[in-house]
Scaffold this motif. Structure first.
Motif, PDB file in Angstrom:
ATOM      1  N   LYS A  23      10.541 -29.669  14.356  1.00  0.00           N
ATOM      2  CA  LYS A  23      10.993 -30.616  15.312  1.00  0.00           C
ATOM      3  C   LYS A  23      10.174 -31.651  16.090  1.00  0.00           C
ATOM      4  CE  LYS A  23      12.848 -26.532  18.462  1.00  0.00           C
ATOM      5  NZ  LYS A  23      13.237 -25.777  19.345  1.00  0.00           N
ATOM      6  N   LEU A  24       9.319 -31.389  15.397  1.00  0.00           N
ATOM      7  CA  LEU A  24       7.647 -32.595  15.771  1.00  0.00           C
ATOM      8  C   LEU A  24       8.445 -34.024  14.967  1.00  0.00           C
ATOM      9  CD1 LEU A  24       4.587 -30.890  16.038  1.00  0.00           C
ATOM     10  CD2 LEU A  24       6.045 -32.229  17.858  1.00  0.00           C
ATOM     11  N   TYR A  25       8.548 -33.295  13.330  1.00  0.00           N
ATOM     12  CA  TYR A  25       8.381 -34.604  12.344  1.00  0.00           C
ATOM     13  C   TYR A  25      10.585 -34.872  12.883  1.00  0.00           C
ATOM     14  CZ  TYR A  25       5.517 -33.909   9.081  1.00  0.00           C
ATOM     15  OH  TYR A  25       4.067 -33.736   8.685  1.00  0.00           O
ATOM     16  N   GLU A  26      11.544 -34.202  13.299  1.00  0.00           N
ATOM     17  CA  GLU A  26      12.374 -34.987  14.084  1.00  0.00           C
ATOM     18  C   GLU A  26      12.380 -35.618  15.232  1.00  0.00           C
ATOM     19  OE1 GLU A  26      17.243 -33.506  14.843  1.00  0.00           O
ATOM     20  OE2 GLU A  26      15.385 -31.599  15.220  1.00  0.00           O
ATOM     21  N   LYS A  27      11.144 -35.589  16.162  1.00  0.00           N
ATOM     22  CA  LYS A  27      11.106 -37.251  18.091  1.00  0.00           C
ATOM     23  C   LYS A  27      10.153 -37.978  16.568  1.00  0.00           C
ATOM     24  CE  LYS A  27      10.741 -35.572  21.834  1.00  0.00           C
ATOM     25  NZ  LYS A  27      12.508 -36.281  22.148  1.00  0.00           N
ATOM     26  N   ILE A  28       9.016 -37.263  16.528  1.00  0.00           N
ATOM     27  CA  ILE A  28       8.741 -38.611  15.711  1.00  0.00           C
ATOM     28  C   ILE A  28       9.587 -39.951  14.598  1.00  0.00           C
ATOM     29  CG2 ILE A  28       7.001 -39.416  13.711  1.00  0.00           C
ATOM     30  CD1 ILE A  28       5.170 -36.730  14.856  1.00  0.00           C
ATOM     31  N   LEU A  29      10.444 -39.270  13.461  1.00  0.00           N
ATOM     32  CA  LEU A  29      11.065 -40.036  13.409  1.00  0.00           C
ATOM     33  C   LEU A  29      12.405 -40.550  13.561  1.00  0.00           C
ATOM     34  CD1 LEU A  29      12.354 -37.818   9.826  1.00  0.00           C
ATOM     35  CD2 LEU A  29      10.717 -39.752   9.891  1.00  0.00           C
ATOM     36  N   LYS A  30      13.143 -40.280  14.553  1.00  0.00           N
ATOM     37  CA  LYS A  30      13.997 -40.455  15.190  1.00  0.00           C
ATOM     38  C   LYS A  30      12.837 -41.998  16.219  1.00  0.00           C
ATOM     39  CE  LYS A  30      17.451 -36.987  16.197  1.00  0.00           C
ATOM     40  NZ  LYS A  30      17.545 -36.275  17.605  1.00  0.00           N
ATOM     41  N   SER A  35      17.576 -47.126  15.680  1.00  0.00           N
ATOM     42  CA  SER A  35      18.678 -47.366  15.269  1.00  0.00           C
ATOM     43  C   SER A  35      19.217 -46.531  14.021  1.00  0.00           C
ATOM     44  CB  SER A  35      18.342 -48.715  15.656  1.00  0.00           C
ATOM     45  OG  SER A  35      18.355 -49.652  14.671  1.00  0.00           O
ATOM     46  N   ALA A  36      18.576 -46.165  14.003  1.00  0.00           N
ATOM     47  CA  ALA A  36      19.346 -45.709  12.323  1.00  0.00           C
ATOM     48  C   ALA A  36      20.168 -45.200  12.968  1.00  0.00           C
ATOM     49  CB  ALA A  36      18.273 -45.286  11.686  1.00  0.00           C
ATOM     50  N   GLU A  37      21.328 -44.714  11.538  1.00  0.00           N
ATOM     51  CA  GLU A  37      23.180 -44.276  11.903  1.00  0.00           C
ATOM     52  C   GLU A  37      22.452 -42.508  11.119  1.00  0.00           C
ATOM     53  OE1 GLU A  37      26.610 -45.084  10.925  1.00  0.00           O
ATOM     54  OE2 GLU A  37      26.130 -47.113  12.208  1.00  0.00           O
ATOM     55  N   GLU A  38      21.887 -42.507   9.894  1.00  0.00           N
ATOM     56  CA  GLU A  38      21.194 -41.401   8.940  1.00  0.00           C
ATOM     57  C   GLU A  38      19.508 -42.591   8.909  1.00  0.00           C
ATOM     58  OE1 GLU A  38      23.615 -39.116   6.552  1.00  0.00           O
ATOM     59  OE2 GLU A  38      22.819 -40.648   5.065  1.00  0.00           O
ATOM     60  N   ILE A  39      18.975 -40.734   9.076  1.00  0.00           N
ATOM     61  CA  ILE A  39      17.627 -41.244   7.961  1.00  0.00           C
ATOM     62  C   ILE A  39      17.307 -40.616   7.369  1.00  0.00           C
ATOM     63  CG2 ILE A  39      14.639 -40.535   9.350  1.00  0.00           C
ATOM     64  CD1 ILE A  39      15.895 -40.741  11.806  1.00  0.00           C
ATOM     65  N   SER A  40      16.872 -41.233   6.615  1.00  0.00           N
ATOM     66  CA  SER A  40      16.690 -40.608   4.547  1.00  0.00           C
ATOM     67  C   SER A  40      15.031 -40.122   4.366  1.00  0.00           C
ATOM     68  CB  SER A  40      17.436 -41.219   3.872  1.00  0.00           C
ATOM     69  OG  SER A  40      18.682 -41.111   4.244  1.00  0.00           O
ATOM     70  N   ILE A  41      15.017 -39.283   4.058  1.00  0.00           N
ATOM     71  CA  ILE A  41      13.665 -39.291   3.596  1.00  0.00           C
ATOM     72  C   ILE A  41      13.047 -38.054   1.996  1.00  0.00           C
ATOM     73  CG2 ILE A  41      12.954 -38.439   6.325  1.00  0.00           C
ATOM     74  CD1 ILE A  41      12.295 -35.922   5.236  1.00  0.00           C
ATOM     75  N   TYR A  42      12.030 -38.312   1.653  1.00  0.00           N
ATOM     76  CA  TYR A  42      11.427 -37.373   0.393  1.00  0.00           C
ATOM     77  C   TYR A  42      10.871 -37.037   0.773  1.00  0.00           C
ATOM     78  CZ  TYR A  42      10.381 -37.009  -4.226  1.00  0.00           C
ATOM     79  OH  TYR A  42       9.496 -36.471  -5.311  1.00  0.00           O
ATOM     80  N   VAL A  43      10.390 -35.727   0.222  1.00  0.00           N
ATOM     81  CA  VAL A  43       9.173 -34.845   0.834  1.00  0.00           C
ATOM     82  C   VAL A  43       9.003 -34.466  -0.683  1.00  0.00           C
ATOM     83  CG1 VAL A  43       8.774 -32.030   2.506  1.00  0.00           C
ATOM     84  CG2 VAL A  43      10.261 -33.753   3.211  1.00  0.00           C
ATOM     85  N   SER A  54      19.819 -32.613  12.949  1.00  0.00           N
ATOM     86  CA  SER A  54      19.840 -34.234  13.901  1.00  0.00           C
ATOM     87  C   SER A  54      20.389 -34.999  12.394  1.00  0.00           C
ATOM     88  CB  SER A  54      19.075 -35.342  14.757  1.00  0.00           C
ATOM     89  OG  SER A  54      17.967 -35.216  14.569  1.00  0.00           O
ATOM     90  N   ASN A  55      20.778 -36.059  12.495  1.00  0.00           N
ATOM     91  CA  ASN A  55      21.240 -37.314  11.661  1.00  0.00           C
ATOM     92  C   ASN A  55      19.626 -37.527  10.285  1.00  0.00           C
ATOM     93  OD1 ASN A  55      18.994 -38.626  13.032  1.00  0.00           O
ATOM     94  ND2 ASN A  55      20.227 -40.893  12.795  1.00  0.00           N
ATOM     95  N   ILE A  56      18.476 -36.351  10.239  1.00  0.00           N
ATOM     96  CA  ILE A  56      17.839 -36.270   8.906  1.00  0.00           C
ATOM     97  C   ILE A  56      17.939 -35.637   7.860  1.00  0.00           C
ATOM     98  CG2 ILE A  56      15.513 -36.062   8.438  1.00  0.00           C
ATOM     99  CD1 ILE A  56      15.132 -36.088  12.014  1.00  0.00           C
ATOM    100  N   LYS A  57      17.418 -36.614   7.139  1.00  0.00           N
ATOM    101  CA  LYS A  57      18.278 -35.914   5.767  1.00  0.00           C
ATOM    102  C   LYS A  57      17.677 -35.561   4.225  1.00  0.00           C
ATOM    103  CE  LYS A  57      21.370 -37.863   2.299  1.00  0.00           C
ATOM    104  NZ  LYS A  57      22.652 -38.779   1.488  1.00  0.00           N
ATOM    105  N   ILE A  58      17.624 -35.058   3.792  1.00  0.00           N
ATOM    106  CA  ILE A  58      16.046 -34.705   2.783  1.00  0.00           C
ATOM    107  C   ILE A  58      16.820 -35.718   1.776  1.00  0.00           C
ATOM    108  CG2 ILE A  58      14.438 -33.592   1.423  1.00  0.00           C
ATOM    109  CD1 ILE A  58      14.390 -31.927   3.947  1.00  0.00           C
ATOM    110  N   VAL A  59      16.696 -36.001   1.037  1.00  0.00           N
ATOM    111  CA  VAL A  59      16.579 -36.729  -0.826  1.00  0.00           C
ATOM    112  C   VAL A  59      16.005 -36.272  -1.290  1.00  0.00           C
ATOM    113  CG1 VAL A  59      17.965 -38.456   0.759  1.00  0.00           C
ATOM    114  CG2 VAL A  59      15.814 -39.290  -0.121  1.00  0.00           C
TER     115      VAL A  59
END
Length: 134
Positions: A23-30, A35-43, A54-59
């Motif tokens: 939840k913390l990372y989700e709030k931070i990334l948003k 304005s991003a429709e999709e947020i792509s992150i590499y972990v 939400s619209n956060i996707k791990i690639v």
């Protein structure tokens, strides 16, 4: 019986801590990419599990990511031209392309953004995160 109760409490506590982290990372990334429709992150830490709702996707491919979550010391030269968000203050200072950090200190989350690095990448974060800018 006592061991079973302790084991159950540990399992529940572990599950809640992962959920809080997500939840913390989700709030931070948003807040970083409002304005991003999709947020792509590499972990970087494959064992780290996130439950984004939400619209956060791990690639799995670094080049396809908007941001890299550096959760370990596994820094790769391929990260040099990408925006990093790290999980320790030490890594925030160490890596020039790290814009911020989320780490835990005395059981409390610490969030920091570096103003000059946000400016370097042309990022304007949402007002609810502005109190964390240094």
């Amino acid at each position: 019986m006592r061991k079973i109760i302790i084991l159950l409490l540990l399992i529940v506590n572990f599950g809640l801590s992962q959920d809080i982290n997500s939840k913390l990372y989700e709030k931070i990334l948003k807040g970083i990419f409002p304005s991003a429709e999709e947020i792509s992150i590499y972990v970087t830490d494959e064992e780290e599990k996130f439950n984004f709702k939400s619209n956060i996707k791990i690639v799995r491919v670094i080049e396809n990511s908007n941001l890299i979550l550096l959760n370990s010391e596994n820094y790769n030269k391929k990260f040099k031209n990408k925006i990093l968000f790290v999980s320790s203050y030490k890594n925030l200072i160490k890596y020039e392309n790290a814009i911020g950090a989320l780490y835990w200190k005395k059981g409390r989350p610490q969030i920091i953004f570096l103003k000059d690095r946000l400016k370097k990448y042309g990022l304007e974060i949402e007002p609810y995160l502005s109190k964390y800018i240094e």
